[in-house]
Design a protein around this motif. Structure first.
Motif, PDB file in Angstrom:
ATOM      1  N   LYS A 319     -12.340  57.071   7.814  1.00 51.74           N
ATOM      2  CA  LYS A 319     -13.640  56.528   7.317  1.00 51.74           C
ATOM      3  C   LYS A 319     -14.008  55.263   8.320  1.00 51.74           C
ATOM      4  CE  LYS A 319     -13.586  59.893   4.183  1.00 51.74           C
ATOM      5  NZ  LYS A 319     -14.437  60.893   4.463  1.00 51.74           N
ATOM      6  N   GLY A 320     -12.997  54.674   8.826  1.00 51.78           N
ATOM      7  CA  GLY A 320     -13.336  53.186   9.297  1.00 51.78           C
ATOM      8  C   GLY A 320     -12.537  53.259  10.532  1.00 51.78           C
ATOM      9  N   ILE A 321     -12.956  52.280  11.455  1.00 48.90           N
ATOM     10  CA  ILE A 321     -12.309  51.805  12.946  1.00 48.90           C
ATOM     11  C   ILE A 321     -11.712  50.631  12.738  1.00 48.90           C
ATOM     12  CG2 ILE A 321     -12.623  51.410  15.311  1.00 48.90           C
ATOM     13  CD1 ILE A 321     -13.541  54.051  14.813  1.00 48.90           C
ATOM     14  N   ILE A 322     -10.243  50.690  12.606  1.00 49.42           N
ATOM     15  CA  ILE A 322      -9.531  49.539  12.303  1.00 49.42           C
ATOM     16  C   ILE A 322      -8.909  49.289  13.741  1.00 49.42           C
ATOM     17  CG2 ILE A 322      -7.552  48.607  11.321  1.00 49.42           C
ATOM     18  CD1 ILE A 322      -8.290  50.206   8.800  1.00 49.42           C
ATOM     19  N   HIS A 323      -8.794  48.020  14.159  1.00 48.84           N
ATOM     20  CA  HIS A 323      -8.286  47.327  15.355  1.00 48.84           C
ATOM     21  C   HIS A 323      -9.057  47.663  16.563  1.00 48.84           C
ATOM     22  CE1 HIS A 323      -4.247  46.502  17.866  1.00 48.84           C
ATOM     23  NE2 HIS A 323      -5.293  45.895  18.317  1.00 48.84           N
ATOM     24  N   SER A 324     -10.050  46.875  16.881  1.00 51.09           N
ATOM     25  CA  SER A 324     -10.948  47.162  17.968  1.00 51.09           C
ATOM     26  C   SER A 324     -11.246  45.546  18.816  1.00 51.09           C
ATOM     27  CB  SER A 324     -12.156  47.611  17.865  1.00 51.09           C
ATOM     28  OG  SER A 324     -12.868  47.246  16.568  1.00 51.09           O
ATOM     29  N   HIS A 325     -11.463  45.831  20.122  1.00 51.68           N
ATOM     30  CA  HIS A 325     -11.681  44.608  20.789  1.00 51.68           C
ATOM     31  C   HIS A 325     -12.774  44.630  21.419  1.00 51.68           C
ATOM     32  CE1 HIS A 325      -7.459  43.218  20.674  1.00 51.68           C
ATOM     33  NE2 HIS A 325      -7.106  44.764  20.614  1.00 51.68           N
ATOM     34  N   TYR A 349     -17.320  51.703   8.521  1.00 51.81           N
ATOM     35  CA  TYR A 349     -17.069  50.046   8.758  1.00 51.81           C
ATOM     36  C   TYR A 349     -16.243  50.082   9.945  1.00 51.81           C
ATOM     37  CZ  TYR A 349     -12.448  51.350   6.415  1.00 51.81           C
ATOM     38  OH  TYR A 349     -11.482  52.359   6.203  1.00 51.81           O
ATOM     39  N   LEU A 350     -16.319  48.937  10.609  1.00 56.16           N
ATOM     40  CA  LEU A 350     -15.650  48.424  11.944  1.00 56.16           C
ATOM     41  C   LEU A 350     -14.673  47.244  11.751  1.00 56.16           C
ATOM     42  CD1 LEU A 350     -15.066  48.653  14.909  1.00 56.16           C
ATOM     43  CD2 LEU A 350     -17.330  47.367  15.038  1.00 56.16           C
ATOM     44  N   VAL A 351     -13.458  47.309  12.256  1.00 54.77           N
ATOM     45  CA  VAL A 351     -12.828  45.990  12.062  1.00 54.77           C
ATOM     46  C   VAL A 351     -12.821  45.432  13.624  1.00 54.77           C
ATOM     47  CG1 VAL A 351     -10.514  44.902  11.417  1.00 54.77           C
ATOM     48  CG2 VAL A 351     -11.530  46.681  10.230  1.00 54.77           C
ATOM     49  N   ILE A 352     -13.376  44.329  13.640  1.00 50.30           N
ATOM     50  CA  ILE A 352     -13.268  43.663  15.083  1.00 50.30           C
ATOM     51  C   ILE A 352     -11.900  42.653  14.914  1.00 50.30           C
ATOM     52  CG2 ILE A 352     -14.275  41.869  16.468  1.00 50.30           C
ATOM     53  CD1 ILE A 352     -15.438  44.449  16.981  1.00 50.30           C
ATOM     54  N   SER A 353     -10.915  42.962  15.952  1.00 52.83           N
ATOM     55  CA  SER A 353      -9.736  42.333  15.949  1.00 52.83           C
ATOM     56  C   SER A 353      -9.394  42.104  17.540  1.00 52.83           C
ATOM     57  CB  SER A 353      -8.477  43.125  15.399  1.00 52.83           C
ATOM     58  OG  SER A 353      -8.701  44.405  15.843  1.00 52.83           O
ATOM     59  N   ASP A 354     -10.165  40.973  17.891  1.00 50.57           N
ATOM     60  CA  ASP A 354      -9.911  40.470  19.293  1.00 50.57           C
ATOM     61  C   ASP A 354      -8.583  39.808  19.389  1.00 50.57           C
ATOM     62  OD1 ASP A 354     -12.180  41.276  21.076  1.00 50.57           O
ATOM     63  OD2 ASP A 354     -13.265  40.223  19.746  1.00 50.57           O
ATOM     64  N   HIS A 355      -8.165  39.572  20.508  1.00 54.43           N
ATOM     65  CA  HIS A 355      -6.885  38.895  20.821  1.00 54.43           C
ATOM     66  C   HIS A 355      -6.944  37.322  20.330  1.00 54.43           C
ATOM     67  CE1 HIS A 355      -4.656  41.929  22.785  1.00 54.43           C
ATOM     68  NE2 HIS A 355      -5.590  42.203  23.407  1.00 54.43           N
ATOM     69  N   SER A 356      -5.884  36.857  20.172  1.00 55.27           N
ATOM     70  CA  SER A 356      -5.631  35.482  19.685  1.00 55.27           C
ATOM     71  C   SER A 356      -5.519  34.605  21.044  1.00 55.27           C
ATOM     72  CB  SER A 356      -4.702  35.177  18.651  1.00 55.27           C
ATOM     73  OG  SER A 356      -3.275  35.503  19.192  1.00 55.27           O
ATOM     74  N   LEU A 505       0.390  53.391   6.062  1.00 53.82           N
ATOM     75  CA  LEU A 505       0.357  53.123   7.338  1.00 53.82           C
ATOM     76  C   LEU A 505      -1.201  53.250   7.748  1.00 53.82           C
ATOM     77  CD1 LEU A 505       2.625  55.715   6.853  1.00 53.82           C
ATOM     78  CD2 LEU A 505       3.274  54.325   8.893  1.00 53.82           C
ATOM     79  N   SER A 506      -1.400  53.140   8.994  1.00 54.78           N
ATOM     80  CA  SER A 506      -2.846  52.965   9.358  1.00 54.78           C
ATOM     81  C   SER A 506      -3.170  53.495  10.918  1.00 54.78           C
ATOM     82  CB  SER A 506      -3.518  51.637   9.406  1.00 54.78           C
ATOM     83  OG  SER A 506      -4.938  51.558   9.587  1.00 54.78           O
ATOM     84  N   VAL A 507      -3.861  54.450  10.939  1.00 53.32           N
ATOM     85  CA  VAL A 507      -4.247  55.209  12.544  1.00 53.32           C
ATOM     86  C   VAL A 507      -5.214  54.320  12.977  1.00 53.32           C
ATOM     87  CG1 VAL A 507      -4.741  57.268  13.811  1.00 53.32           C
ATOM     88  CG2 VAL A 507      -3.361  57.482  11.873  1.00 53.32           C
ATOM     89  N   ASP A 508      -4.923  53.638  14.170  1.00 57.60           N
ATOM     90  CA  ASP A 508      -5.857  52.535  14.810  1.00 57.60           C
ATOM     91  C   ASP A 508      -5.994  52.758  16.033  1.00 57.60           C
ATOM     92  OD1 ASP A 508      -6.029  51.418  11.953  1.00 57.60           O
ATOM     93  OD2 ASP A 508      -4.558  49.843  12.576  1.00 57.60           O
ATOM     94  N   PRO A 509      -7.323  52.854  16.554  1.00 56.94           N
ATOM     95  CA  PRO A 509      -7.504  53.227  18.089  1.00 56.94           C
ATOM     96  C   PRO A 509      -7.135  52.039  19.203  1.00 56.94           C
ATOM     97  CG  PRO A 509      -9.529  52.704  16.992  1.00 56.94           C
ATOM     98  CD  PRO A 509      -8.660  52.840  15.858  1.00 56.94           C
ATOM     99  N   ASP A 510      -7.226  50.832  18.430  1.00 58.45           N
ATOM    100  CA  ASP A 510      -6.826  49.757  19.476  1.00 58.45           C
ATOM    101  C   ASP A 510      -7.891  49.810  20.528  1.00 58.45           C
ATOM    102  OD1 ASP A 510      -5.998  47.504  20.687  1.00 58.45           O
ATOM    103  OD2 ASP A 510      -3.864  48.309  21.159  1.00 58.45           O
ATOM    104  N   ALA A 511      -9.095  50.170  19.945  1.00 56.17           N
ATOM    105  CA  ALA A 511     -10.253  50.434  21.017  1.00 56.17           C
ATOM    106  C   ALA A 511     -10.450  49.189  21.834  1.00 56.17           C
ATOM    107  CB  ALA A 511     -11.346  51.022  20.552  1.00 56.17           C
ATOM    108  N   HIS A 512     -10.725  49.155  23.231  1.00 52.14           N
ATOM    109  CA  HIS A 512     -11.190  48.237  24.016  1.00 52.14           C
ATOM    110  C   HIS A 512     -12.857  48.720  24.448  1.00 52.14           C
ATOM    111  CE1 HIS A 512      -7.114  46.821  23.804  1.00 52.14           C
ATOM    112  NE2 HIS A 512      -7.629  45.609  24.525  1.00 52.14           N
ATOM    113  N   SER A 513     -13.324  49.578  24.014  1.00 54.42           N
ATOM    114  CA  SER A 513     -14.674  50.063  24.276  1.00 54.42           C
ATOM    115  C   SER A 513     -15.173  50.949  23.231  1.00 54.42           C
ATOM    116  CB  SER A 513     -14.788  50.523  25.694  1.00 54.42           C
ATOM    117  OG  SER A 513     -14.075  51.695  25.468  1.00 54.42           O
ATOM    118  N   VAL A 514     -16.266  51.448  22.937  1.00 56.60           N
ATOM    119  CA  VAL A 514     -16.798  52.598  22.235  1.00 56.60           C
ATOM    120  C   VAL A 514     -16.139  53.787  22.703  1.00 56.60           C
ATOM    121  CG1 VAL A 514     -18.658  54.150  21.989  1.00 56.60           C
ATOM    122  CG2 VAL A 514     -19.123  51.647  21.849  1.00 56.60           C
ATOM    123  N   MET A 515     -15.772  53.988  24.022  1.00 60.36           N
ATOM    124  CA  MET A 515     -14.813  55.256  24.419  1.00 60.36           C
ATOM    125  C   MET A 515     -13.431  55.222  23.589  1.00 60.36           C
ATOM    126  SD  MET A 515     -16.823  57.133  26.295  1.00 60.36           S
ATOM    127  CE  MET A 515     -15.800  58.050  27.297  1.00 60.36           C
TER     128      MET A 515
END
Length: 563
Positions: A319-325, A349-356, A505-515
């Motif tokens: 349902k949502g994108i968790i972990h994306s840059h 929803y989208l979770v934006i989680s850029d690097h610290s 658990l959470s299946v997250d793409p760790d996406a760095h782009s829409v692709m």
């Protein structure tokens, strides 16, 4: 040993010296020596010392080194240099377009030591932060790595799956009245596979016809009616030939792992009769159908016999994108672009989680940047409602286990993904101390890629999985299943234990782009092997459910949540 082989020793010595930044004059001299050796008028083994030492560029000193190589197969100077150079750095020399100077920069400035790490860094857009590395250079390196890997023995499932199913589809189109099926490790959705395996009742000669005109293809006959097909720049294809009567039986037997099949035949059997479908084999043994990804271990047969098979998570359950840059750190797309795409694809929803900030190589965010990013997110949320963007960060777990930011900054996030990105060469004791400290931090919501592994290139730091999962249960921390096909971390073998302990658990793409959203698919396929259900997966939560989860996380931060 011929002249070319001897010259290779000096050429490699020169390159390794350049990588280490040793004396440039000496390095160049060894490169020149290699050139002279390659162009000698005849083989060195035919020359005596007087003749060898008389040639241009080869004096007594160099001549002695040449004789050392001839006599021992080694050059002591080179052996010392190789011992001081990680094997992965040496392997990078095989990548076209990556010379010693570039490799040195990659190694020393990004800490990258394996080909897999380099490929991952390119996919995360990290090389563009280095002087002399633009987007075009980065893409060229990525393309050349892909080419190099095609000739290696093992492959990521994500790289092979499409090849396998496309092959079956093409053959089925050519021979519509014959039977074809993907089988083996690809069908079981193993994270790493050696072969593309298929089953068919197509006659041997017809199958061979489809490959014999491809240049340099080698076709080998193996026992038990198996055909091995080696196509250049392609995974090895293993074909199980059978009759139409034995097709379903052959698909079943070749799909299961050795452990699964051994356990099956200890308790069950396959009568010598025609089976139209693989499902009939389960029915005749009074078993529910066991999906292919679960046919890895013996215990699954007991679960099936006891009626304990649960419905596996599916792509449509997310349902949502968790972990994306985003472009705020090392992503390729702006937050607005990622949010609109996620909304268009039906996500809630989208979770934006850029690097610290500690992740300087990934342009990690300083506190003042975080405040500005949050203003942008607030403005976008007004435009995109009811779709929602959540404020997150992938906070580095520092050496002492603390999170990268003080409490004043951490409390501005809706949730925090805590991950290890630096100093990965740890003992289990050090790794566990670092991770357990981070898990106990009330601001940690999700433990990101828990072992730091990169498949086929980095094992990851050693951890005690049970202790790690138990700690997550005690502190209401979610364990990530990082869906990047090179990570797939946490390993699927620990999913069942996590679910037993009540850990989300959470299946997250760790996406760095829409692709990058597409990587969810690979995470899900791997999660199915561990028996993950949608109810146990955070990214399957609806927006309302996800906000309720975040409220519990806020209570945890204030000490109001009893866990």
């Amino acid at each position: 040993m011929n002249n070319y082989a001897i010259a290779d020793h000096f050429s490699l010595l020169s390159k390794l010296m350049d990588i280490h930044g040793d004396n440039a004059f000496k390095s160049k001299s060894y490169s020149i020596i290699a050139y002279y050796i390659e162009n000698l008028p005849r083989q060195i083994e035919e020359m005596d010392d007087a003749e060898l030492f008389s040639h241009k560029g080869i004096g007594a000193s160099t001549g002695k080194k040449i004789r050392e190589i001839q006599q021992t197969g080694k050059l002591d100077m080179l052996e010392q240099m190789m011992a001081a150079t990680p094997p992965g750095i040496q392997e990078m020399l095989n990548i076209k377009g990556l010379g010693p100077k570039k490799i040195s920069v990659i190694w020393k400035e990004l800490g990258i030591e394996t080909l897999g790490e380099l490929e991952y860094a390119c996919q995360e857009n990290r090389l563009t932060t280095l002087k002399g590395f633009g987007a075009k250079t980065q893409q060229t390196i990525l393309d050349n790595i892909s080419y190099y890997k095609k000739n290696q023995g093992y492959h990521l499932w994500a790289e092979v799956e499409m090849i396998a199913y496309d092959l079956v589809a093409r053959l089925q189109e050519i021979y519509p009245f014959r039977l074809f099926s993907v089988t083996g490790a690809v069908r079981r959705q193993e994270e790493v596979v050696e072969f593309v395996e298929i089953v068919t009742n197509l006659p041997h000669e017809k199958l061979v016809e489809q490959f014999q005109d491809i240049t340099d293809t080698v076709i080998e006959e193996a026992p038990d009616s198996v055909l091995i097909i080696r196509v250049p720049d392609h995974p090895v294809i293993k074909v199980y030939m059978c009759s139409e009567r034995d097709f379903a039986r052959t698909v079943f037997v070749t799909t299961g792992s050795a452990a699964f099949m051994e356990a099956f035949f200890e308790r069950y059997n396959i009568p010598d009769r025609l089976f139209s479908l693989e499902e009939e084999i389960f029915e005749i043994n009074n078993l529910p159908f066991i999906p292919p990804p679960l046919r890895e271990t013996a215990i699954i047969l007991q679960h099936a016999a006891d009626g304990n098979l649960k419905e596996l998570i599916k792509v449509e359950d997310i349902k949502g994108i968790i972990h994306s840059h985003s472009t705020w750190s090392d992503g390729l797309d702006k937050i607005s672009v990622m949010a609109k795409s996620a909304k268009e694809q039906g996500f809630e929803y989208l979770v934006i989680s850029d690097h610290s900030q500690a992740a300087y190589y990934a342009q990690g965010l300083k506190p003042e940047q975080i405040a500005a990013q949050h203003q942008e997110i607030d403005a976008l949320n007004e435009k995109l409602a009811p779709f929602k963007i959540f404020k997150s960060i992938e906070a580095d777990i520092l050496n002492d286990g603390s999170l990268d930011y003080n409490e004043e900054v951490l409390k501005t996030f809706d949730l925090v993904i805590a991950s290890v990105h630096s100093n990965l060469k740890m003992s289990e004791e050090k790794a566990m101390s670092r991770l357990l400290t981070a898990i106990a931090n009330p601001y940690t919501s999700i433990l990101g890629h828990p072992t730091g592994r990169l498949l086929l290139s980095r094992k990851g730091y050693p951890v005690d999985h049970k202790t790690l999962i138990d700690a997550c249960a005690a502190h209401s921390v979610v364990v990530e299943i990082n869906a990047h096909p090179r990570r797939l971390d946490i390993d699927w073998r620990w999913i069942e234990y996590a679910m037993e302990k009540g850990v989300l658990l959470s299946v997250d793409p760790d996406a760095h782009s829409v692709m990058g959203f597409r990587d969810i698919y690979y995470g899900l396929m791997n999660a199915q092997k561990g028996g993950l259900t949608s109810a146990c997966n955070l990214s399957s939560y609806s927006l309302i459910e996800f906000e309720a989860f975040l409220e519990k996380q806020r209570q945890k931060r204030t000490g109001r949540l009893i866990v």
